[in-house]
Design a protein around this motif. Structure first.
Motif, PDB file in Angstrom:
ATOM      1  N   LEU A  82       0.836  -1.200   0.000  1.00 44.97           N
ATOM      2  CA  LEU A  82       0.000   0.000   0.000  1.00 44.97           C
ATOM      3  C   LEU A  82       0.869   1.248   0.000  1.00 44.97           C
ATOM      4  N   GLU A  83       1.894   1.244   0.837  1.00 43.42           N
ATOM      5  CA  GLU A  83       2.788   2.397   0.954  1.00 43.42           C
ATOM      6  C   GLU A  83       3.537   2.649  -0.350  1.00 43.42           C
ATOM      7  N   ASN A  84       3.806   1.588  -1.097  1.00 40.54           N
ATOM      8  CA  ASN A  84       4.540   1.698  -2.363  1.00 40.54           C
ATOM      9  C   ASN A  84       3.617   1.930  -3.552  1.00 40.54           C
ATOM     10  N   LYS A  85       2.330   2.156  -3.265  1.00 42.77           N
ATOM     11  CA  LYS A  85       1.334   2.478  -4.299  1.00 42.77           C
ATOM     12  C   LYS A  85       1.230   1.385  -5.379  1.00 42.77           C
ATOM     13  N   GLN A  86       1.283   0.141  -4.944  1.00 45.02           N
ATOM     14  CA  GLN A  86       1.193  -0.980  -5.881  1.00 45.02           C
ATOM     15  C   GLN A  86      -0.193  -1.610  -5.932  1.00 45.02           C
ATOM     16  N   VAL A  87      -1.070  -1.217  -4.999  1.00 46.56           N
ATOM     17  CA  VAL A  87      -2.379  -1.858  -4.885  1.00 46.56           C
ATOM     18  C   VAL A  87      -3.473  -0.919  -5.379  1.00 46.56           C
ATOM     19  N   LYS A  88      -4.281  -1.417  -6.305  1.00 44.51           N
ATOM     20  CA  LYS A  88      -5.414  -0.650  -6.820  1.00 44.51           C
ATOM     21  C   LYS A  88      -6.678  -0.927  -6.016  1.00 44.51           C
ATOM     22  N   LYS A  89      -6.859  -2.196  -5.605  1.00 45.51           N
ATOM     23  CA  LYS A  89      -8.099  -2.598  -4.937  1.00 45.51           C
ATOM     24  C   LYS A  89      -7.800  -3.638  -3.873  1.00 45.51           C
ATOM     25  N   MET A  90      -8.465  -3.491  -2.715  1.00 44.03           N
ATOM     26  CA  MET A  90      -8.401  -4.496  -1.665  1.00 44.03           C
ATOM     27  C   MET A  90      -9.763  -5.176  -1.539  1.00 44.03           C
ATOM     28  N   ILE A  91      -9.751  -6.487  -1.391  1.00 42.40           N
ATOM     29  CA  ILE A  91     -10.951  -7.253  -1.053  1.00 42.40           C
ATOM     30  C   ILE A  91     -10.692  -7.823   0.333  1.00 42.40           C
ATOM     31  N   SER A  92     -11.338  -7.246   1.348  1.00 40.51           N
ATOM     32  CA  SER A  92     -10.977  -7.494   2.736  1.00 40.51           C
ATOM     33  C   SER A  92     -12.214  -7.545   3.616  1.00 40.51           C
ATOM     34  N   SER A  93     -11.968  -7.776   4.923  1.00 40.00           N
ATOM     35  CA  SER A  93     -13.079  -7.747   5.874  1.00 40.00           C
ATOM     36  C   SER A  93     -12.833  -6.770   7.020  1.00 40.00           C
ATOM     37  N   TYR A  94     -11.634  -6.179   7.087  1.00 39.50           N
ATOM     38  CA  TYR A  94     -11.304  -5.354   8.247  1.00 39.50           C
ATOM     39  C   TYR A  94     -10.283  -4.299   7.852  1.00 39.50           C
ATOM     40  N   VAL A  95     -10.570  -3.057   8.219  1.00 34.80           N
ATOM     41  CA  VAL A  95      -9.678  -1.949   7.884  1.00 34.80           C
ATOM     42  C   VAL A  95      -8.882  -1.487   9.107  1.00 34.80           C
ATOM     43  N   GLY A  96      -9.318  -1.844  10.302  1.00 35.42           N
ATOM     44  CA  GLY A  96      -8.688  -1.371  11.529  1.00 35.42           C
ATOM     45  C   GLY A  96      -7.242  -1.804  11.673  1.00 35.42           C
ATOM     46  N   GLU A  97      -6.525  -1.149  12.575  1.00 30.84           N
ATOM     47  CA  GLU A  97      -5.112  -1.395  12.885  1.00 30.84           C
ATOM     48  C   GLU A  97      -4.173  -1.051  11.735  1.00 30.84           C
ATOM     49  N   ASN A  98      -4.675  -0.391  10.701  1.00 32.92           N
ATOM     50  CA  ASN A  98      -3.844  -0.055   9.553  1.00 32.92           C
ATOM     51  C   ASN A  98      -4.245   1.346   9.085  1.00 32.92           C
ATOM     52  N   LYS A  99      -3.579   2.342   9.643  1.00 32.39           N
ATOM     53  CA  LYS A  99      -3.959   3.731   9.363  1.00 32.39           C
ATOM     54  C   LYS A  99      -3.801   4.079   7.892  1.00 32.39           C
ATOM     55  N   LEU A 100      -2.775   3.535   7.234  1.00 29.24           N
ATOM     56  CA  LEU A 100      -2.557   3.828   5.826  1.00 29.24           C
ATOM     57  C   LEU A 100      -3.697   3.278   4.974  1.00 29.24           C
ATOM     58  N   PHE A 101      -4.115   2.056   5.258  1.00 30.29           N
ATOM     59  CA  PHE A 101      -5.246   1.442   4.575  1.00 30.29           C
ATOM     60  C   PHE A 101      -6.469   2.350   4.692  1.00 30.29           C
ATOM     61  N   GLU A 102      -6.753   2.803   5.907  1.00 35.08           N
ATOM     62  CA  GLU A 102      -7.895   3.675   6.153  1.00 35.08           C
ATOM     63  C   GLU A 102      -7.781   4.983   5.376  1.00 35.08           C
ATOM     64  N   GLN A 103      -6.606   5.606   5.416  1.00 31.18           N
ATOM     65  CA  GLN A 103      -6.420   6.892   4.741  1.00 31.18           C
ATOM     66  C   GLN A 103      -6.577   6.778   3.230  1.00 31.18           C
ATOM     67  N   LEU A 104      -5.984   5.727   2.659  1.00 33.86           N
ATOM     68  CA  LEU A 104      -6.077   5.545   1.206  1.00 33.86           C
ATOM     69  C   LEU A 104      -7.512   5.339   0.763  1.00 33.86           C
ATOM     70  N   TYR A 105      -8.261   4.554   1.541  1.00 33.03           N
ATOM     71  CA  TYR A 105      -9.659   4.308   1.176  1.00 33.03           C
ATOM     72  C   TYR A 105     -10.496   5.582   1.303  1.00 33.03           C
ATOM     73  N   LEU A 106     -10.368   6.282   2.420  1.00 31.98           N
ATOM     74  CA  LEU A 106     -11.184   7.477   2.642  1.00 31.98           C
ATOM     75  C   LEU A 106     -10.849   8.592   1.666  1.00 31.98           C
TER      76      LEU A 106
END
Length: 236
Positions: free
Chosen positions: A67-91
């Motif tokens: 995620l930090e290296n901007k290699q991911v376009k889409k996540m298929i997941s069940s939980y966003v917590g404990e990962n501030k970068l994941f949350e920021q990118l999505y929002l």
């Protein structure tokens, strides 16, 4: 006997990684992440990946690196917590997210490995999780239809393996890894211990070698604690 062991994660993935492919990556929080393989994906610089994983690791660990290296376009997941970068990118709209109830995510992956293209579940009926999906009534109860999940490459972390690819997982690191091993067109496994063929008790093999294509020795085996809570021991 086919020996599936390769000399490095880079060599095991070099002909598989292409822009736009779908990856599955085992792990749950900090446990059971294929860190060695994730680092090889990061080094490859492939882009526009769709990644199927419970929660994309945690801050500075696991899939966070992609995620930090901007290699991911889409996540298929069940939980966003404990990962501030994941949350920021999505929002911010920089990352697509297909959010699933956790049990539904696990069953979609299991169905992909079992060759079941769709199934019905009560989970999510009447919520945003069911928006745009067909529903059907069975015995007077409404169910939502969910589709299988499969990947071009599945990245798995196991405890032990033999050269034929039979796998054993240790405790909670079992999490999503066994079902993901069955749902990739190509499954690449990193292991902490490699044992001789025939030395694993067949009754205690969690994933048979037929599902495994390539094996590498893990070079990153850090065991982090997600939340450490301590208290003063009470006197006897």
């Amino acid at each position: 006997m086919r020996n599936k062991v390769m000399d490095s994660a880079d060599n095991a993935l070099s002909d598989l990684l292409k822009d736009g492919i779908t990856l599955m990556s085992g792990g749950f929080g900090l446990c059971g992440n294929p860190e060695t393989l994730i680092e090889a994906v990061r080094a490859s610089q492939v882009k526009s990946l769709t990644v199927i994983s419970n929660n994309a690791g945690a801050d500075n660990f696991g899939l966070w690196a992609l995620l930090e290296n901007k290699q991911v376009k889409k996540m298929i997941s069940s939980y966003v917590g404990e990962n501030k970068l994941f949350e920021q990118l999505y929002l911010s709209g920089a990352l697509e997210l297909e959010l699933n109830p956790q049990g539904t995510l696990a069953e979609r992956i299991r169905a992909g490995g079992a060759g079941i293209p769709a199934f019905y579940t009560r989970t999510g009926v009447g919520t945003v999780a069911a928006e745009g999906k067909p529903t059907e009534v069975f015995d007077g109860i409404e169910y939502v239809r969910e589709r299988w999940l499969r990947a071009d490459v599945a990245l798995v972390k196991a405890w032990r393996a033999d050269p034929e690819g039979n796998l054993v997982f240790r405790k909670t690191a079992r999490n999503f890894n066994p079902i993901m091993a069955t749902a990739g067109k190509v499954t690449v496994v990193e292991v902490e211990e490699l044992v001789e063929a025939g030395s694993l008790d067949p009754d205690f093999i969690h994933v048979p070698g037929i599902h495994v294509d390539r094996i590498v020795m893990a070079t990153i085996n850090e065991k982090r604690i997600e939340r450490l809570t301590e208290r003063t021991r009470e006197s006897a």
